[in-house]
Design a protein around this motif. Structure first.
Motif, PDB file in Angstrom:
ATOM      1  N   GLU A 696       0.810  -1.218   0.000  1.00 17.56           N
ATOM      2  CA  GLU A 696       0.000   0.000   0.000  1.00 17.56           C
ATOM      3  C   GLU A 696       0.844   1.269   0.000  1.00 17.56           C
ATOM      4  O   GLU A 696       0.330   2.354  -0.268  1.00 17.56           O
ATOM      5  CB  GLU A 696      -0.928  -0.007   1.212  1.00 17.56           C
ATOM      6  CG  GLU A 696      -2.002  -1.078   1.157  1.00 17.56           C
ATOM      7  CD  GLU A 696      -2.853  -1.098   2.416  1.00 17.56           C
ATOM      8  OE1 GLU A 696      -2.633  -0.214   3.276  1.00 17.56           O
ATOM      9  OE2 GLU A 696      -3.729  -1.973   2.534  1.00 17.56           O
ATOM     10  N   PHE A 698       3.079   1.905  -2.130  1.00 18.06           N
ATOM     11  CA  PHE A 698       3.458   2.188  -3.514  1.00 18.06           C
ATOM     12  C   PHE A 698       2.223   2.665  -4.282  1.00 18.06           C
ATOM     13  O   PHE A 698       1.107   2.178  -4.075  1.00 18.06           O
ATOM     14  CB  PHE A 698       4.021   0.938  -4.199  1.00 18.06           C
ATOM     15  CG  PHE A 698       5.343   0.489  -3.641  1.00 18.06           C
ATOM     16  CD1 PHE A 698       6.531   0.953  -4.168  1.00 18.06           C
ATOM     17  CD2 PHE A 698       5.391  -0.401  -2.576  1.00 18.06           C
ATOM     18  CE1 PHE A 698       7.749   0.532  -3.669  1.00 18.06           C
ATOM     19  CE2 PHE A 698       6.596  -0.821  -2.054  1.00 18.06           C
ATOM     20  CZ  PHE A 698       7.780  -0.355  -2.602  1.00 18.06           C
ATOM     21  N   ASP A 699       2.474   3.604  -5.156  1.00 20.76           N
ATOM     22  CA  ASP A 699       1.435   4.093  -6.061  1.00 20.76           C
ATOM     23  C   ASP A 699       1.894   3.803  -7.486  1.00 20.76           C
ATOM     24  O   ASP A 699       2.802   4.441  -8.014  1.00 20.76           O
ATOM     25  CB  ASP A 699       1.206   5.592  -5.858  1.00 20.76           C
ATOM     26  CG  ASP A 699       0.055   6.105  -6.714  1.00 20.76           C
ATOM     27  OD1 ASP A 699      -0.645   5.260  -7.327  1.00 20.76           O
ATOM     28  OD2 ASP A 699      -0.125   7.333  -6.781  1.00 20.76           O
ATOM     29  N   ALA A 701       0.197   4.048 -10.255  1.00 13.90           N
ATOM     30  CA  ALA A 701      -0.639   4.681 -11.287  1.00 13.90           C
ATOM     31  C   ALA A 701       0.239   5.222 -12.408  1.00 13.90           C
ATOM     32  O   ALA A 701       1.245   5.888 -12.181  1.00 13.90           O
ATOM     33  CB  ALA A 701      -1.463   5.812 -10.677  1.00 13.90           C
ATOM     34  N   ARG A 735      -2.373  -5.084  -5.702  1.00 12.93           N
ATOM     35  CA  ARG A 735      -2.119  -3.645  -5.537  1.00 12.93           C
ATOM     36  C   ARG A 735      -2.011  -2.937  -6.882  1.00 12.93           C
ATOM     37  O   ARG A 735      -2.558  -1.844  -7.067  1.00 12.93           O
ATOM     38  CB  ARG A 735      -0.826  -3.457  -4.731  1.00 12.93           C
ATOM     39  CG  ARG A 735      -0.438  -1.994  -4.494  1.00 12.93           C
ATOM     40  CD  ARG A 735      -1.494  -1.269  -3.715  1.00 12.93           C
ATOM     41  NE  ARG A 735      -1.127   0.140  -3.500  1.00 12.93           N
ATOM     42  CZ  ARG A 735      -1.936   1.057  -2.973  1.00 12.93           C
ATOM     43  NH1 ARG A 735      -3.166   0.697  -2.605  1.00 12.93           N
ATOM     44  NH2 ARG A 735      -1.543   2.291  -2.809  1.00 12.93           N
ATOM     45  N   TYR A 736      -1.321  -3.542  -7.806  1.00 17.75           N
ATOM     46  CA  TYR A 736      -1.142  -2.900  -9.114  1.00 17.75           C
ATOM     47  C   TYR A 736      -2.478  -2.782  -9.850  1.00 17.75           C
ATOM     48  O   TYR A 736      -2.777  -1.755 -10.464  1.00 17.75           O
ATOM     49  CB  TYR A 736      -0.139  -3.685  -9.945  1.00 17.75           C
ATOM     50  CG  TYR A 736       0.088  -3.094 -11.321  1.00 17.75           C
ATOM     51  CD1 TYR A 736       0.928  -2.000 -11.500  1.00 17.75           C
ATOM     52  CD2 TYR A 736      -0.547  -3.618 -12.449  1.00 17.75           C
ATOM     53  CE1 TYR A 736       1.141  -1.446 -12.753  1.00 17.75           C
ATOM     54  CE2 TYR A 736      -0.348  -3.078 -13.705  1.00 17.75           C
ATOM     55  CZ  TYR A 736       0.495  -1.993 -13.854  1.00 17.75           C
ATOM     56  OH  TYR A 736       0.694  -1.443 -15.102  1.00 17.75           O
ATOM     57  N   SER A 738      -5.374  -2.503  -8.611  1.00 15.29           N
ATOM     58  CA  SER A 738      -6.276  -1.527  -7.991  1.00 15.29           C
ATOM     59  C   SER A 738      -5.814  -0.095  -8.191  1.00 15.29           C
ATOM     60  O   SER A 738      -6.635   0.827  -8.210  1.00 15.29           O
ATOM     61  CB  SER A 738      -6.400  -1.819  -6.495  1.00 15.29           C
ATOM     62  OG  SER A 738      -5.148  -1.690  -5.858  1.00 15.29           O
ATOM     63  N   THR A 739      -4.526   0.133  -8.338  1.00 13.26           N
ATOM     64  CA  THR A 739      -4.016   1.511  -8.455  1.00 13.26           C
ATOM     65  C   THR A 739      -3.773   1.911  -9.902  1.00 13.26           C
ATOM     66  O   THR A 739      -4.131   3.017 -10.320  1.00 13.26           O
ATOM     67  CB  THR A 739      -2.716   1.659  -7.662  1.00 13.26           C
ATOM     68  OG1 THR A 739      -1.756   0.680  -8.112  1.00 13.26           O
ATOM     69  CG2 THR A 739      -2.968   1.459  -6.173  1.00 13.26           C
ATOM     70  N   ALA A 740      -3.171   1.026 -10.692  1.00 15.20           N
ATOM     71  CA  ALA A 740      -2.861   1.385 -12.079  1.00 15.20           C
ATOM     72  C   ALA A 740      -4.062   1.193 -13.004  1.00 15.20           C
ATOM     73  O   ALA A 740      -4.184   1.878 -14.027  1.00 15.20           O
ATOM     74  CB  ALA A 740      -1.679   0.551 -12.587  1.00 15.20           C
TER      75      ALA A 740
END
Length: 1505
Positions: A696, A698-699, A701, A735-736, A738-740
């Motif tokens: 979490e 890392f961002d 996007a 995570r990827y 959901s964010t990217a």
């Protein structure tokens, strides 16, 4: 190597030459000729040389005469013709200028002059009308000369003449600041010089022209008009100069000359930055905005391809040219047939153009070009050119380094490109390139370090890694390794090597290979190490540099401890062994830098602290403490993650160990975690919540999946097991996704497979185990991912981009890069950090010196100690001694007690005087000195050895100096000092206690306490057990000597040093009330320890300890750490022989305590041990007087010290003194015998007897004085009458009875007198009780009994006879005195009977002389008084008598009739015979039983033999 050294020396000489030339140009030059004539002469000189050239041999006469306005021209003007025809300068002259005398062309036409020559003719003609050349138009004045310079048809000598002319005009101030159109003229001149062309002749002539051009350009830049040059002109000039420097075909001299000129010009150009800053004022952003607008307007591209003119030559004849293309546009070559074109291009403009003085654009462009030259990967430039570029940049930084840092555009270039190139060049193997790189880097950091925080850390970390040796310090013979403890064996910035397992590669890059790639220090050559040390030394000599390192790095959590590492580096390399891997110059260089660091701190000691705009010191301390905690915590984490997290949580670094976000925030935010350990920790199944929290952070996007994966794997290393990798990939995919929110990827399962495929591709493409022909192709990669995206393929371009990125650059941790991208990758990461990093704080203050010196003094002191012990030159000793003194001063100023203690310990060890045990004295020799050998000197081996070695003597002097100046800051350092004192004291060296006391008399309590503890540490431990054994298991066997006697305790020999220590401690402890409270307890404990072990200590030491203990007791007052009863009990427990040996000192100690205030006085005198000691010491002749003096002080003091508790011991001690006075009886008897023989008394051979008699007599007087206190004691005691009388009166009477039989008459008489007064005292008898009646049974009768003893009588027959008489009289007197009270007592009859019996015994004792008269007379008085009082009356029929009267009369008559038969008839003649005996009551017979051996039976004469 010699060539490189020559280059270095040449560089230094060029710098000096450049500076001297600059100074010379600043001086004005005046001329003695007419300036107009000079210009005309220069024109004629140039044209004359041109006419001699074959090309201009047929010039017209006007070239010689000069063209002037003709009559035809004048008429034409009057007729309104065009007036501009004669001044166009374009070759359109009238017929007067086109004709030549007597010369015609082939067709009869006149020959035209060459435009170059005609221009000179016009200038000469214009000069005729000029009165002041300084008012002449500058472009017009320069025009003909510039045409010659630009023309490619002129030869080198002609061009040289034109250059000389222009140089003179500038040098002689013909062209000055006041000249018209100066800016335009300078612009044209710069253009002409940078576009100069001439025919090639020979190399020497050509280079002369180039050299003149070079010097003229230098004069333009540095001259008065240099600041009005435009940006373009400056760039062209500098481009031309750089081209000369980079032309390999030019001679070395010319290239070096060009370098000198460039250095001088750069000095002026970059100096302009300061002027620009002043002109911009408070709006420097205006410069940056204008710079953006003018971006690309100027451009430099110096030629390095071997020709001065870029482009192709079209002429067959060789020529030289300095022309360079402007703005990337090629310029047309000029030939002899194209002279007209040249003139058209360089003709004067019709109107003056606005020329802006050069500013930031040209400076930025110049700086950019110089920085590009440094690129080690650009093969266009050689190392020689880079060295030149480094020298020029170094000068620019020296002149305007801070200004460069203040301009964002220049600072950005310096922070990125320049630092990157410099730090790569520092890794060069070329010593010249390395030397210049280090020099330039040092100048850059010295001037611009405020904006180079992280860059400076990288550079210095590399130097530390290169220079810090990783070998242990060799043992030096005669040098204790403990002395140089504290020198680090490795810098703190060294990280453990990366792990051996890998996910993206099979094995990490070995450390050796990474060193070659420049990521680690590596092994550098000795000369390179020396150059690096010189660079470090130059930085350390900056006064505030080390402070800035400490504040900006050591006190930053995520930064290295650069200050500590730098000091450790200098300290370690200052050891002589560092010359083995470097050069012999490195140790002294490092030592000099280290001493300079100390000097800088010492110089700032008394400065006023500056705190404005500086970090708070307490905040830095807290941050540094937190940094140490984090280092410890991360170290624990790398060993055991759970233990590390627990420790960090306990220290508050991790707020909540149960919160995964708190844990991951720390793990991602620190660089000290082992990334392999972190990967294994995150991938554990039990840590899934921590892994998710870590993701979490890392961002992703806007990032492609491989880019996101690369970013993630930069923070930790993938574990080797597939299950662990799967957990990480799963969490990453969630995570990827959901964010990217990637397009083209159906769901997380497809993303999981894709990520796993990328990891496998990374291994396949870069594993050394896979052969290149077997590596996966794109088709294979795409095929593996077919139908995994929800039954659909991924886009081909998407997969292709991923494949290309992985193939070109491996996903691997930055520290594991093994290719040429390693440094670039590290540099990119640094630039990312720079964006968020703060600027470096400049700390020109002494606020942080205390913390900095606290962190760095240990290696400094260790190095100074080692150098001191291994040095052999006086200069080194002088510098080291000064450094020791400065370190001690700094430590004392900032209360760094540990530092000054260490300094003292090292110096004391070097002095050889601080040995734990005193030196051996067995080899001491006594030498007779003087003329007749009257004096003797004890020479010890210790003194001889000390005198032969210079270093111990010097160390002793330095130690003394430091101690005398900084004694208040010493703590544990007193231990070696005390050892020195003790050893010198033991060697009979003159050290007075008073002198040492004066030395430390003004010490504050804390250092004084440290001194005391050091002194007390020298006292040997006592052998007495600390635990009392109530009942041992088995009795300890007593050692038996060979003769059968028991062996006594082993007594140590007398140690004067021990006495010295005890005395010094006591003197210091009782200095004042504060010292008593602070250190008295420790001293008392030590003294009591000596007393407890008294049986094993020499008696002198024991006595001194007792005396010191009493002194401390007297000074302690009401403090409870020492009590008189305890001390007295310990002394009274001594062996009698030991107590006798210590008697004098013990009593000397007791005496002032007895005279002390009432508290201690009473405490002493009420202790039974006090009286026990006095009783034990009273018989000793030597101590008897002192005991008696103490006794007098106790009895006669102002404060009442005699009380109920000590009344008895006091009486007993007085009795002992009186008894001791009996020795005077012999002297009295001898004197009496001598008097009988009428002889003089013999001289008293024992004067002490008289003193003993005096003391005995005085004792009796004191005893009587105590009787006045008896009623008070009786009242206080609250005892029954019988007990009270027995407790207080009986001891006095017993003592007096004893002394009334003393052989010494003086004492006996004083005792008898005292007894008589006591018996007659009004306080003795009382009608309230009958206890007083014991004065007969317990006092008088026993006294008479003693006097009647033959042995008592024989001790002094003459005197005792008199005493018997006095005693008999006293009995009668006392009886009569108390007769009234006795009459009321039922025991009176028995008492009277006993008195008569005593008198009977006296009369029958054989003493016939005085007693025969005294006894009857005394009895006669008693009988008369009794008779007159009615107590004794004869029987009579007229009067009725009581039974007692009857008995009293009968007993009196009967008793007296035995030894004085005629007395009663004499007194009572009326009574003829003895009356009948009445019956006595039974009780009366037992009222007064016999006491003290006095029988109630009649005494017959035979009993008193």
């Amino acid at each position: 190597m010699n060539n490189e050294s020559d280059d270095t020396r040449a560089s230094d000489s060029l710098d000096l030459l450049s500076n001297s030339q600059t100074l010379a140009k600043s001086r004005p030059i005046t001329i003695a000729v007419d300036p107009v004539a000079l210009v005309v002469t220069e024109c004629i000189t140039v044209t004359s040389a041109m006419r001699k050239h074959a090309r201009w041999a047929h010039s017209s006469v006007s070239a010689i005469l000069g063209a002037g306005p003709s009559r035809l021209t004048a008429l034409g003007k009057e007729m309104g013709r065009d007036r501009d025809a004669s001044a166009t300068g374009s070759g359109e002259d009238d017929g007067a200028l086109a004709s030549r005398w007597g010369l015609r062309g082939a067709k009869g036409k006149s020959m035209q002059d060459n435009p170059l020559i005609s221009a000179f003719a016009r200038l000469r003609n214009d000069m005729k009308r000029c009165k002041d050349v300084r008012t002449f138009d500058t472009p017009a004045l320069l025009h003909p000369f510039l045409q010659v310079i630009r023309s490619s048809s002129t030869s080198a000598p002609i061009t040289s003449l034109a250059l000389i002319a222009v140089t003179k005009m500038l040098a002689y101030n013909i062209i000055s600041r006041d000249s018209p159109n100066l800016a335009q003229g300078m612009q044209l001149l710069a253009s002409a010089l940078t576009h100069c062309r001439f025919e090639h002749s020979d190399a020497a002539s050509d280079e002369v022209v180039l050299l003149r051009i070079l010097k003229l350009m230098e004069g333009m830049i540095t001259g008065p008009g240099g600041d009005i040059l435009s940006d373009g002109s400056v760039c062209e000039i500098m481009e031309c100069g750089l081209s000369m420097c980079t032309q390999p075909r030019l001679s070395e001299f010319l290239r070096r000359s060009a370098e000198i000129s460039l250095v001088t010009m750069c000095q002026t150009i970059f100096e302009r930055l300061k002027t620009i800053e002043v002109e911009s004022g408070d709006e420097p952003q205006v410069l940056e905005q204008s710079l953006k607008q003018e971006k690309g307007a100027v451009r430099m591209d110096p030629s390095t391809n071997g020709t001065l003119l870029p482009g192709k030559r079209q002429e067959s004849r060789p020529s030289m040219s300095l022309e360079v293309p402007a703005n990337n546009e090629s310029r047309t070559s000029l030939h002899s047939s194209e002279s007209q074109a040249d003139l058209v291009q360089t003709s004067e403009p019709d109107k003056e153009l606005e020329i802006k003085p050069y500013s930031l654009p040209s400076i930025l462009e110049l700086f950019r070009v110089l920085v590009e030259i440094l690129d080690p990967l650009d093969r266009k430039y050689s190392d020689t050119v880079r060295v030149m570029g480094l020298r020029i940049i170094n000068v620019a930084l020296e002149v305007a380094g801070p200004s460069i840092a203040n301009h964002p555009c220049l600072a950005s270039l310096a922070k990125d490109t320049m630092c990157r190139h410099l730090f790569q060049l520092v890794r060069s193997e070329s010593i010249v390139l390395l030397h210049e790189s280090l020099r330039t880097a040092g100048t850059l950091l010295a001037t611009c370090r405020s904006v180079l925080k992280l860059q400076q850390e990288l550079f210095l970390s590399y130097l530390v890694a290169c220079l810090h040796p990783r070998v242990a310090i060799p043992d030096e013979p005669g040098v204790d390794p403990e002395l140089y403890e504290g020198v680090p064996q490795a810098p703190r910035l060294v990280k453990p090597p990366p792990s051996s397992t890998a996910s993206g590669r099979s094995t990490p890059v070995p450390v050796k290979d990474r060193q070659k790639l420049g990521m680690e220090g590596g092994q550098r050559k000795p000369d390179a190490r020396e150059a690096m040390v010189e660079s470090v030394g130059a930085l350390v000599r900056i006064p505030s540099f080390m402070t800035e390192l400490f504040v900006n790095y050591d006190c930053e959590i995520d930064r290295s401890d650069l200050c500590i590492d730098m000091v450790g580096l200098l300290s370690r390399n200052a050891f002589p062994d560092s010359a083995t891997w470097s050069t012999t110059n490195v140790p002294p260089l490092c030592l000099d830098s280290l001493l300079g660091y100390i000097q800088s701190i010492a110089d700032r000691l008394e400065d006023v602290p500056k705190t404005k705009d500086l970090p708070n010191r307490e905040m830095l301390r807290q941050r540094r403490a937190l940094k140490q905690i984090i280092i410890r915590g991360t170290t624990k984490f790398n060993e055991n993650p759970k233990a590390g997290i627990a420790f960090l949580a306990s220290q508050g670094v991790i707020e909540d160990p149960n919160d995964p976000h708190s844990i991951t925030k720390f793990l991602k935010g620190t660089t000290r975690i082992d990334k392999k350990i972190l990967g294994e920790f995150l991938s554990k199944k039990t840590n899934d919540h921590i892994l998710n929290a870590f993701m979490e952070l890392f961002d992703f996007a806007g990032q492609r999946v491989d880019e996101a994966l690369r970013l993630l794997l930069n923070s930790f290393r993938l574990p080797g097991e597939s299950q662990l990798i799967e957990r990480i990939v799963t969490a990453f995919a969630v995570r990827y996704f959901s964010t990217a929110k990637p397009e083209g990827i159906a769901h997380t399962d497809a993303l999981f497979i894709l990520v796993y495929a990328i990891i496998m591709l990374n291994v396949d493409q870069h594993s050394p185990k896979v052969k290149s022909q077997n590596r996966m192709s794109f088709q294979d990669f795409a095929r593996n991912l077919r139908d995994v995206n929800d039954g659909k393929p991924f886009e081909e371009d998407f997969l292709q981009d991923i494949y290309d990125a992985i193939r070109d650059q491996e996903i691997v941790l930055p520290e594991e890069h093994d290719n040429s991208h390693a440094f670039e990758h590290a540099w990119r990461e640094l630039l990312v950090k720079v964006q968020s990093a703060s600027d470096l704080v400049i700390c020109d203050t002494n606020v942080y010196d205390v913390d900095m010196f606290t962190a760095t003094w240990r290696p400094i002191v260790a190095t100074l100690t080692y150098v001191f012990m291994s040095a052999s030159e006086d200069t080194v000793f002088q510098r080291v001694i000064q450094a020791f003194d400065q370190c001690a001063t700094i430590a004392a100023k900032y209360n760094l007690n540990e530092c000054i203690d260490r300094i003292i310990h090292c110096l004391a060890t070097i002095s050889t005087l601080a040995t734990p045990t005193p030196p051996d004295t067995s080899l001491n020799t006594e030498i007779q000195t003087g003329e007749n050998g009257q004096k003797s000197i004890m020479v010890s081996k210790f003194a001889v050895d000390f005198g032969r070695d210079y270093k111990p003597q010097l160390a002793t002097v330095v130690l003394s100096h430091i101690v005398n100046g900084h004694e208040a800051a010493i703590r544990d350092g007193w231990t070696p000092i005390v050892r020195v004192f003790i050893n010198l004291f033991a060697r009979d060296t003159v050290i007075l206690v008073e002198n040492i006391t004066d030395l430390v008399s003004r010490l504050p309590l804390q250092p004084l306490k440290s001194l005391i503890l050091s002194l007390l540490a020298q006292i040997p431990e006592d052998s007495s057990p600390r635990v009392m054994v109530v009942k041992p298991d088995m009795p300890a066997p007593n050692p038996v000597r060979p003769n059968g006697q028991k062996a006594g305790p082993t007594i140590s020999p007398y140690d004067p040093a021990l006495v010295y220590v005890l005395e010094l401690c006591t003197l210091l402890a009782i200095r004042d009330e504060e010292t008593v409270m602070g250190i008295g307890k420790d001293v008392a404990h030590a003294l009591q320890g000596v007393i407890r072990d008294a049986n094993h200590v020499h008696p002198v030491v024991v006595g001194r300890a007792c005396y010191y203990l009493f002194s401390l007791l007297q000074a302690s007052g009401d403090l409870d750490f020492i009590r008189a009863p305890v001390v007295l009990h310990s002394i009274s427990s001594f062996d009698p022989n030991l107590l006798k040996q210590c008697a004098t000192l013990v009593l000397r100690g007791i005496e002032p305590c007895v005279k002390a205030p009432s508290g201690l006085r009473c405490e002493m005198t009420t202790s039974p041990d006090f009286w026990s000691i006095l009783h034990a010491l009273q018989p000793i002749p030597e101590t008897g007087p002192l005991v008696f003096q103490i006794l007098e002080d106790v009895v006669d003091g102002t404060t009442v010290a005699i009380n109920v508790d000590n009344f008895g011991p006091t009486i007993s001690l007085l009795n002992a003194f009186a008894t001791a006075g009996s020795v005077g009886a012999g002297q009295e008897q001898r004197r009496e015998q001598a008097g009988r023989r009428s002889k003089a008394p013999p001289p008293d051979r024992r004067p002490k007897n008289s003193e003993a008699v005096a003391r005995g007599t005085k004792a009796m007087s004191i005893l009587y004085s105590l009787t006045s206190r008896v009623p008070h004691f009786i009242e206080q005691s609250h005892l029954e009458a019988h007990d009270a009388w027995a407790a207080h009166w009986s001891p006095i009477f017993r003592c007096l009875i004893t002394q009334c039989t003393n052989p010494c008459r003086d004492i006996r008489q004083q005792a008898f007198s005292s007894l008589q007064r006591c018996l007659l005292s009004k306080d003795l008898a009382s009608p309230d009780h009958n206890e007083w009646t014991k004065i007969f049974g317990e006092v008088l009768f026993p006294l008479m009994h003693q006097l009647l003893k033959p042995e008592v009588y024989s001790s002094d027959p003459t005197g005792m006879a008199e005493t018997r008489v006095q005693a008999a009289q006293l009995v009668c007197r006392i009886f009569l005195h108390y007769l009234v009270l006795l009459s009321e007592w039922e025991g009176m009859l028995d008492l009277w009977v006993k008195i008569l019996e005593v008198m009977d015994r006296l009369m029958n004792s054989g003493q016939r002389d005085s007693l025969e008269e005294a006894v009857p007379e005394s009895l006669k008085n008693v009988l008369l008084v009794m008779s007159s009082g009615g107590y004794l009356a004869p029987p009579s029929e007229d009067t009725e008598q009581t039974e007692q009267q009857q008995q009293l009369w009968h007993e009196t008559w009967m008793r007296l009739n035995r030894f004085l038969p005629g007395l009663m008839p004499e007194l009572f003649p009326d009574v003829a015979s003895v009356p009948p005996q009445p019956k006595r009551k039974e009780k009366s017979e037992t009222t007064m039983p016999p006491t003290n051996g006095v029988s109630s039976e009649p005494i017959h004469p035979t009993d008193a033999a």
